[in-house]
Motif scaffolding. Structure first.
Motif, short mmCIF file in Angstrom:
data_model
loop_
_atom_site.label_atom_id
_atom_site.label_comp_id
_atom_site.label_asym_id
_atom_site.label_seq_id
_atom_site.Cartn_x
_atom_site.Cartn_y
_atom_site.Cartn_z
N GLY A 1 -6.52 1.28 -2.98
CA GLY A 1 -5.17 0.74 -2.83
C GLY A 1 -5.15 -0.43 -1.84
O GLY A 1 -4.50 -1.45 -2.07
N TYR B 1 -1.10 6.44 -3.10
CA TYR B 1 -2.09 5.43 -3.53
C TYR B 1 -1.60 4.58 -4.70
O TYR B 1 -1.94 3.41 -4.80
N ILE C 1 0.87 -1.18 0.00
CA ILE C 1 0.00 0.00 0.00
C ILE C 1 0.90 1.23 0.00
O ILE C 1 1.89 1.27 0.72
N ARG D 1 -9.50 6.71 -2.65
CA ARG D 1 -8.40 6.17 -3.45
C ARG D 1 -7.54 5.23 -2.61
O ARG D 1 -7.14 4.16 -3.07
N GLN D 2 -7.29 5.64 -1.37
CA GLN D 2 -6.47 4.76 -0.53
C GLN D 2 -7.22 3.47 -0.22
O GLN D 2 -6.61 2.41 -0.09
#
Lengths: 272, 278, 265
Positions: B155, B88, B84, B151-152
């Motif tokens: 990810g 991202y 991770i 977005r994370q």
């Protein structure tokens, strides 16, 4: 130093130091000399009587060019179709070659920066240095006149153009997503297809359509050296001094260029 | 689970990023890796999945020695490690679903992945993790249409869909606002507990690290200078890691926030169900 | 966890299925028809293979010597044409560029300059060259005029766009000091656009050299005429030498212009 202190203690300001100033003027003077020299060499054999006669000539030809011979249009449709095909098929062929070439040449995707990349750069430079019409001249001698020579000429010129812009785009991609895809255990080909390709698709589409637009323009004149398309008609009309036909052909070319510009703008908007 | 012995990384420029780092992480444990910029945090986790080649030492994932794998075997080993990233590292022009499915690339052949014909089992996995991180409504949106927190989450989903044994997390919250940062950290810690994952989390926010992780490792100039529970981070220890500074405020802040967090825990949990998007 | 398997396929580029298949079908049909109308003369092409081999051999062993006088003369014409047309083109493109910028030029001047640029850009150099050769006679002078004209079209448009994009704040500031139109131009506009103008001019040098090879084909002098003659006589080794010289010079121009641009910007 642009700021200096005079003997009486006041600060003087100049834009450049005096040495830089002199170099600056010397540079301009050298450029002027170069211009005068090249001008004299170039015009050594110019017949000034012709040059002075040019406005009268222009008026004369202008009067003979109007009105355009509209009935000639029936003979123009087929070469126009050929012209568009030369541009389109040539561009497609160039794209097919340029995409792998760009990946082989870009610093971050080349298999070998020592051996493959220089070869790729050499191919790109050679292709870019020679204009389509010169490639056509060469190819017509080799393959004989016709549309095929035109397609290949367009392709040969476009390969370098597309590959250059594309490899520059590849070198500017964001490296993070590529790392992320690599970190999932993807194979190098998958990294290319999933990490790099999506990042360059807008550039790729833009470049290809842009080149197609240029190629339409180029294809209209390839016939002058025998490579098919509307240029063939232009050549024969000029040779027989059929000025009203020339006017019509110029109008058709202008119209095609305007339409292709409009189409390429539309496509670019749709894709990006 | 993960055992690192005498790991040393020297870059081609001669910079020594890591020097004889030795540590081990058991399954289910979340380790916070703290240290000043340039301490080698990023190099350390990139050496584990070999995005950066280690110079010396051994890295073992279970029985597998990661530091001496062939290219093909490395690809297979990487499937067991989810990563991770700080920014991202999503492929912006691909959809959320495609980004998540890219976590399965190590399991499918090239042409299958090229034509997006993933096995239904992979699709099911992807839907499951998307539901877990709360992105069910955004499946066919392009990744660049989402907010930072969302977005994370994509990810995280991409790392989870690999069904890894180990998570490598590089500054997951550095680009997020404080509230979203906590939500993301909480999500990562919860997921590690649910799936019994080992995790190494690089983090520069000491207070945030203390709040969520069970163990902290401090790096300074490529060496491990602290390894212990979050409570062990005394001002002296922090001075050793980061250099002299008044640390009492940082520690007090972390404690206060901890108390506050405990006090409002039910409310926070309610607000922070996965459906809430940052 | 959802118990039921949900299918997933990537969303298509074009949402409307009718339009999508119409476009795919249209493209396929066009390609088939377009390939169909390419006439292939196999006899001529097999002959061509031999010639292609000779040209390729020519590239490996280019003949610079036997036509050296022609090559030298053509090259000299091309180079002088490039230098003069670039310099004249740049000098004239500055007033045209300023005239075509809406934020500093009055409307009638703007309209005239924009029209001039549009004409210069939409006509192929070769076509312009044909007409100028008819008007001014064979030789490099017609080529010079062609390239200068094309340079104006190219540079003036980009310059005008640059001027329209400049930061208005310094413009206001200089105007506020009570400066006249010329002073605004020299102190606020030119400093902002000069670096890019120089960069673009350098870029134009090698375009002009490449084009100088082209205009020779229709009689406007230069290396293109020499190449044309060599091809007419089937002297592939001389032709290869000429092509290699063109490539070499373009390469040198690009290298030099990259160097100068790096210095200026």
């Amino acid at each position: 130093m642009p700021v200096s202190i005079a003997q009486d203690g006041t600060k003087l300001w100049q834009r450049r130091t005096s040495r830089a100033e002199w170099l600056h003027y010397a540079g301009w003077f050298a450029l002027l000399l170069l211009f005068v020299f090249t001008w004299q060499v170039m015009t050594r054999d110019t017949i000034w009587a012709f040059v002075l006669d040019a406005p009268r000539q222009a008026a004369d030809i202008g009067s003979r060019m109007w009105p355009p011979r509209w009935s000639y249009m029936s003979a123009v449709w087929k070469p126009l179709w050929d012209t568009i095909n030369m541009a389109t098929l040539g561009t497609l062929l160039a794209v097919a070659v340029a995409v792998p070439l760009a990946f082989l040449t870009a610093r971050n995707t080349t298999p070998s920066a020592r051996f493959v990349r220089p070869v790729g750069l050499l191919i790109i430079v050679s292709s870019r240095s020679i204009n389509a019409i010169i490639w056509a001249l060469v190819l017509v001698t080799i393959l004989g006149p016709g549309v095929l020579a035109g397609i290949l000429a367009i392709a040969l010129r476009s390969i370098g153009f597309i590959a250059k812009l594309l490899y520059e785009a590849i070198e500017e991609i964001n490296i993070e997503p590529v790392e992320a895809i690599r970190a999932t255990g993807a194979s190098p080909q998958q990294v290319l297809a999933w990490g790099i390709w999506p990042q360059i698709t807008p550039a790729f589409a833009g470049i290809s359509v842009f080149r197609w637009d240029i190629n339409i323009r180029e294809a209209t004149v390839l016939g002058l050296v025998g490579a098919g398309g509307i240029g063939v008609n232009l050549e024969s009309s000029l040779n027989t001094l059929a000025w009203p036909q020339v006017t019509l052909l110029l109008l058709v070319i202008l119209g095609t260029v305007v339409v292709s510009e409009w189409v390429s703008a539309k496509i670019r908007h749709a894709i990006i | 689970m993960l055992v690192i012995e005498n790991l040393t990384k020297r870059y081609a420029t001669g910079d020594l990023a890591l020097e004889k780092v030795t540590l081990s992480v058991p399954a289910g444990q979340v380790v916070g890796l703290i240290g000043p910029s340039g301490a080698g945090k990023s190099s350390l986790i990139r050496c584990v999945n070999r995005l950066v080649e280690p110079s010396e030492g051994t890295i073992k994932l279970g029985d597998l020695d990661l530091s001496r794998l062939s290219r093909r075997a490395l690809g297979q080993a990487r499937r067991r490690m989810g990563m991770i990233f700080q920014e991202y590292a999503l492929v912006d022009r691909l959809s959320v679903m495609e980004n998540v499915l890219s976590g399965r690339l190590g399991y499918v052949g090239f042409w299958r992945s090229f034509f997006r014909r993933f096995p239904q089992a992979d699709i099911d996995r992807a839907f499951a993790v998307l539901e877990r991180v709360g992105l069910t409504d955004h499946i066919d949106k392009r990744a660049d249409a989402l907010s930072g927190g969302q977005r994370q989450r994509v990810g995280i989903a991409r790392a989870l869909v690999q069904e890894p044994d180990l998570l490598l997390v590089d500054e997951p919250t550095a680009s997020l606002d404080p509230k979203t940062s906590r939500q993301i950290m909480r999500l990562i810690v919860e997921l590690c507990a649910e799936r019994n994952l080992a995790a190494i989390v690089n983090i520069h926010d000491v207070a945030l690290a203390q709040m969520f992780v069970q163990r902290i490792i401090g790096l300074r100039k490529g060496k491990v200078v602290f390894d212990g529970p979050p409570d062990g981070l005394t001002p002296d220890v922090l001075t050793e890691i980061y250099g002299a500074e008044d640390w009492t405020a940082t520690i007090r802040k972390a404690e206060e926030e901890d108390e506050q967090a405990a006090a409002v825990a039910p409310a926070v949990l309610a607000r922070d169900t996965p459906m809430v998007t940052a | 966890m959802s118990a039921v398997s949900r299918r997933w396929t990537p969303p298509p580029l074009i949402a409307n299925p009718v339009l999508r298949y119409a476009i795919y079908g249209g493209v396929a049909l066009y390609l088939v028809v377009a390939f169909g109308t390419v006439e292939l003369n196999w006899a001529r092409m097999s002959e061509g293979v031999v010639r292609a081999g000779r040209l390729f051999a020519g590239f490996l062993q280019p003949d610079f010597t036997s036509r050296w006088d022609d090559i030298q003369a053509g090259l000299l014409e091309s180079l002088t044409m490039t230098v003069t047309s670039t310099i004249v083109g740049i000098i004239l493109s500055v007033p045209f560029g300023i005239g075509a910028a809406r934020n500093i030029a009055p409307l009638p001047v703007y309209a005239f300059c924009r029209a001039f640029i549009a004409v210069a850009r939409s006509l192929q150099e070769v076509i312009i060259a044909i007409f100028l050769v008819v008007l001014f006679g064979f030789g490099p002078f017609a080529g010079f005029l062609t390239l200068a004209f094309a340079t104006i079209g190219f540079l003036a448009k980009l310059l005008a766009e640059d001027i329209e994009d400049i930061d208005p704040a310094p413009l206001e500031a200089i105007r506020a000091t009570g400066a006249g139109w010329w002073q605004v131009l020299v102190y606020a506009v030119l400093p902002q656009v000069a670096p890019r103008l120089i960069g673009l001019s350098m870029y134009r040098v090698d375009i002009n050299f490449r084009e100088s090879a082209v205009v020779g084909i229709v009689g406007a002098g230069g290396i293109g005429a020499t190449l044309n003659t060599a091809m007419d006589r089937y002297e592939f080794d001389s032709a290869a030498a000429i092509l290699l010289i063109i490539i070499g010079i373009v390469l040198a121009c690009e290298y030099a212009s990259g160097f100068i641009r790096a210095k200026v910007q």
